[in-house]
Design a protein around this motif. Structure first.
Motif, PDB file in Angstrom:
ATOM      1  N   ASP A 199      -9.148 -42.036 -29.115  1.00  0.00           N
ATOM      2  CA  ASP A 199     -10.480 -41.686 -28.597  1.00  0.00           C
ATOM      3  C   ASP A 199     -10.404 -40.806 -27.357  1.00  0.00           C
ATOM      4  O   ASP A 199     -11.320 -40.805 -26.528  1.00  0.00           O
ATOM      5  N   ASP A 229      -9.066 -50.757 -33.311  1.00  0.00           N
ATOM      6  CA  ASP A 229     -10.239 -50.082 -32.755  1.00  0.00           C
ATOM      7  C   ASP A 229     -11.517 -50.887 -33.028  1.00  0.00           C
ATOM      8  O   ASP A 229     -12.317 -51.150 -32.122  1.00  0.00           O
ATOM      9  N   HIS A 250     -15.156 -36.460 -31.361  1.00  0.00           N
ATOM     10  CA  HIS A 250     -14.347 -37.143 -30.343  1.00  0.00           C
ATOM     11  C   HIS A 250     -12.952 -37.501 -30.838  1.00  0.00           C
ATOM     12  O   HIS A 250     -12.165 -38.091 -30.102  1.00  0.00           O
ATOM     13  N   SER A 251     -12.613 -37.150 -32.090  1.00  0.00           N
ATOM     14  CA  SER A 251     -11.307 -37.546 -32.629  1.00  0.00           C
ATOM     15  C   SER A 251     -10.267 -36.423 -32.591  1.00  0.00           C
ATOM     16  O   SER A 251      -9.074 -36.699 -32.663  1.00  0.00           O
ATOM     17  N   LYS A 311     -13.402 -38.736 -26.176  1.00  0.00           N
ATOM     18  CA  LYS A 311     -14.617 -39.317 -25.600  1.00  0.00           C
ATOM     19  C   LYS A 311     -14.772 -38.985 -24.113  1.00  0.00           C
ATOM     20  O   LYS A 311     -15.772 -39.319 -23.504  1.00  0.00           O
TER      21      LYS A 311
END
Length: 849
Positions: free
Chosen positions: A54, A231, A76-77, A57
């Motif tokens: 992540d 996650d 966001h990846s 982010k």
């Protein structure tokens, strides 16, 4: 740098107490991923993927998005995968990678492959994608160029956040993320060599290449699964007081010992039984032999070939628990093809082990939330993932359909469950029921499960399909472990005691005689004059209905004073189990001379294997030889009949297999096998069907190999699932034609397309909770949904598992179904379910699967 500590990973706009810092989330996920990865010697790889997943982010856009101040799409990846390019470049010289490669005798492409294998799980942790996409482009590269339009500041803020994260990681661990990358590569070299050795066991060069690429893909799925599990666990539990239970090694040791005591107590009662029959003694001796084997083999796949009625369920359970105690296993899975077998055996297993640590998982009550890369609603995604069953329980009882979805499908819950198979014992009951088209994918994945994920797998059946047949199969299953011992029981000296049924042919001398409803009913009537019970098993529901109605309408059958049972999937598992239990008691009474009312059951194949019912007569519509032999196990099961039971094989004129090509192929192979038994007149004569079983499977596999690429799971004339999961030759050709160059990247699989097309049973269905003696549970579920009490919802959904039915996704059922929790949970109305026949509305009965 303090501003980085204020970055958010999760934030509930309705309750600002529910928030989690990004750095905390990355460290928590990496820690849990490391713990899981350590079970398969991949702790550094998994820690690294968790730490970077992540990273994106940190962007301004995501921080606005999570606070509800931006409603557009946010990526966001990609940042975490992109930073690996940076780490790879920096690490090569610092850690003298070229010298390492030379010493390890591996080429530079292995170094680049390592990076690709790390990048895919990070990029795909919110949805699989095809590496060569529908436009024949390298999709990983497109994802890595996410910042080229200036929306994201990777070179500035992205790299600065990574530098900060690296410093924080050094404080916690005493090493850098670059050190972690290097340590992960050391792990990868070891696993790469194992994968290469596994692939080298095949003879053909192209087969070796395809198998190796399949294993690369399986490793990617494993890393992705570990990441998703870590996650989702952290994301859905960080603010909860009552977190999802995760069992420690010490807790599991206590649980396994308790379960072992319960199983050994059961066998103690068997041993102390008064007036033991010869069959009782044989069953106990077989179970003892199987138990001894469990103490000597940590991993591997083995054939457990036991005749019907030899005590396979309890013996395999004993094996699994004893192996778990001996080798500190993480979980036990019992998987079977037939819901009826699961329902019955789940009841038996829970009676021995108790309910507390046992999960019975037939279907997904919560509909799968559709993932779409980075575009999903984060809050809704986490709620639905929290509610879905993640297979954390020490013992999981499930279907082969659910198991295969875990191995190959694209839904988040399926991928997450894959990691739960690590270091487990897996009982594959009635393994012969696997559709032929999935054999190659299953064989290679089984090899991966045993050699890489440290699984101990039993292929249990009375009719072994010989998945290691190198003559018929290009990609066989590698049975055994380092000892290459494939059978748990090499031979059964007491086979004579299991010879309780004679098989008769009603197919005629040329095997082409087809019987009408009237002829079948007439034959049954003649046989019932001297017997008390009969089971008729057919291949389609329509055929079952025709024979059932034919019996009901026949005046002579009515005069026999008989009970006629119509057993179908129109009833939920709990309902069906009650019908079977009642029927078993009736059959037992008849066997003991209690009662004069004859019993007739007409059913689909749902009762042909594993269900402990004991009829005098069985009729089986022509199918695979394995199905016929399995049906024989429902006849004179306990050997208490004064004469042998009888099984009649017939072909029914009103049974069309037009839409069941697998069954049609099995019938063709079965006829070929029956022809080798004898050349004399066969009508209504006895045959030795067991001799035909090995030939049947060889013929079935050979027919498929010659005819087409059926064993590779064909999607269309040009493409197969197996191709997509290996070298993706068509995708590579299209890529070369478009780009005028060969792909420089090593991973080329179309993971998303393969997963979409892989279905063990091709049914577009929705799971519905039905009202059957469970009104209080359903009312409690409604109350929990109304109050948004997700913890209670999760508990109630687990309790409602046995009250579900899968129906096809058609609009006609809508007015009978209440859709709850944004249409994720479906509940059938009372008017549509009858306590005798199950689904009572005609249109619904046509929709049931």
């Amino acid at each position: 740098m303090s501003e980085y500590k204020n970055l958010l990973a999760h934030y509930d706009q309705d309750n600002d107490i529910k928030k989690q810092g990004l750095v905390d989330h990355l460290f928590e996920v990496s820690k849990r991923a490391k713990d899981i990865g350590s079970l398969v010697n991949l702790k550094s790889l998994c820690e690294l993927v968790g730490l970077l997943h992540d990273l994106g982010k940190n962007s301004d856009l995501f921080q606005l998005y999570i606070k509800g101040e931006y409603s557009g799409k946010v990526n966001h990846s990609s940042a975490g995968a992109k930073i690996l390019e940076y780490i790879e470049e920096k690490s090569r010289n610092v850690y003298n990678i070229d010298k390492l490669l030379k010493n390890e005798k591996v080429k530079i492409r292995v170094w680049h492959l390592y990076k690709e294998i790390l990048q895919y799980p990070i990029l795909a942790h919110h949805g699989l994608y095809d590496i060569i996409d529908n436009n024949f482009d390298y999709h990983t590269e497109i994802r890595l160029e996410y910042d080229k339009n200036g929306e994201y500041d990777f070179q500035g803020k992205g790299l600065n956040f990574f530098i900060f994260l690296n410093k924080e990681y050094k404080v916690i661990s005493g090493k850098s993320i670059y050190d972690l990358y290097y340590e992960g590569f050391i792990e990868f070299i070891k696993i790469y060599k194992k994968l290469k050795k596994m692939a080298s066991r095949l003879d053909d060069k192209l087969c070796k290449k395809k198998a190796l690429n399949f294993y690369y893909g399986a490793l990617v799925r494993l890393l992705l699964s570990i990441l998703k599990d870590a996650d989702i666990y952290d994301s859905s539990n960080y603010y909860r007081k009552n977190k999802d239970k995760v069992y420690s090694k010490d807790e599991l040791n206590v649980i396994w010992k308790q379960m072992q005591d319960a199983v050994e107590d059961l066998y103690g009662r068997f041993n102390n039984k008064l007036n033991k029959s010869e069959l009782d003694r044989v069953r106990t001796n077989l179970a003892n032999e199987i138990h001894r084997f469990s103490q000597n083999h940590n991993y591997g796949v083995y054939k457990l070939s036991m005749p019907v009625g030899s005590g396979k369920t309890y013996a395999s359970l004993r094996y699994a628990i004893a192996n778990s105690v001996k080798f500190n296993k993480s979980r036990v899975f019992y998987c079977t093809a037939f819901l009826s077998v699961l329902e019955q055996n789940a009841s038996l297993i829970k009676r021995v082990l108790g309910d507390k640590y046992v999960l019975e998982h037939h279907s997904n009550i919560v509909e799968n939330f559709e993932e779409n890369g980075d575009e999903e609603d984060e809050k809704e995604y986490l709620i639905y993932e929290y509610l879905k069953e993640s297979w954390e329980s020490p013992v999981v009882l499930t279907t082969i359909v659910q198991f295969s979805n875990t191995l190959f499908k694209d839904k988040s819950s399926n991928i997450r469950r894959f990691a739960k198979l690590i270091n487990s014992v897996i009982i594959m009951d009635e393994v012969q029921s696997l559709p032929t088209k999935v054999i190659y994918n299953f064989n290679l994945m089984t090899n991966f499960l045993t050699n890489i994920m440290n699984c101990n797998i039993l292929h249990c059946t009375a009719t072994q399909p010989n998945l290691d047949n190198k003559v018929a199969l290009q990609y066989p299953c590698f049975y055994g472990d380092h000892s290459h011992k494939s059978f748990i029981i090499d031979s059964i000296q007491n086979a004579q005691i299991f010879d309780r049924v004679d098989y008769y042919n009603l197919l005629g001398e040329d095997l082409n005689t087809v019987l009408s409803t009237e002829e079948i009913v007439s034959h049954i009537k003649r046989q019932l004059k001297n017997e008390m019970s009969v089971l008729i098993v057919l291949n389609t529901k329509k055929a079952v209905s025709n024979i059932y109605n034919g019996l009901l309408e026949d005046s002579e059958v009515q005069n026999l004073d008989s009970e006629i049972i119509y057993l179908t999937t129109n009833q939920c598992p709990k309902h069906r189990l009650e019908i079977i239990e009642t029927m078993k008691q009736r059959l037992e009474n008849l066997r003991n001379g209690k009662g004069q009312r004859k019993l007739i059951c007409v059913s689909t194949k749902l009762v042909e294997a594993g269900v402990d019912i004991d009829f005098d007569l069985v009729y089986r519509s022509l199918a695979g030889i394995d199905s016929i032999i399995q049906c024989g196990g429902r006849c004179n099961r306990e050997g208490k009949k004064f004469s042998k039971g009888k099984l009649f094989i017939f072909e029914y004129e009103k049974e069309s297999l037009k839409y069941l090509p697998d069954l049609e192929k099995q019938k063709i192979a079965a006829k070929s096998a029956l022809r080798i038994l004898t050349r004399k007149r066969l009508m209504d004569t006895k045959i030795n069907i067991e001799k035909a079983c090995d030939y049947y499977f060889t013929k079935l596999f050979s027919n498929e190999a010659v005819e087409s690429k059926y064993l590779e799971y064909p999607i269309n004339k040009e493409e197969t699932v197996f191709n997509l999961l290996t070298t993706n030759p068509n995708g590579v050709t299209y890529y070369k034609n478009k780009n005028n160059k060969k792909p420089s990247f090593r991973l080329r699989q179309a993971f998303k397309t393969a997963a979409i097309h892989f279905d063990l049973i091709k049914e577009d269905t929705i799971n519905v909770i039905v009202p059957y003696k469970n009104n209080e549970l359903i009312e409690s579920l409604y109350d929990a949904i109304d109050s948004n009490n997700y913890s209670d919802i999760k508990v109630l959904l687990k309790q409602l598992q046995p009250y579900t039915i899968a129906i096809r996704r058609l609009d006609e059922y809508g007015r009978y179904v209440s859709k709850e929790l944004d249409d994720e949970i479906c509940i059938l109305s009372q008017e549509a379910y009858d306590e005798k026949v199950g689904l009572s509305k005609g249109e619904l009965q046509l929709l049931i699967c």
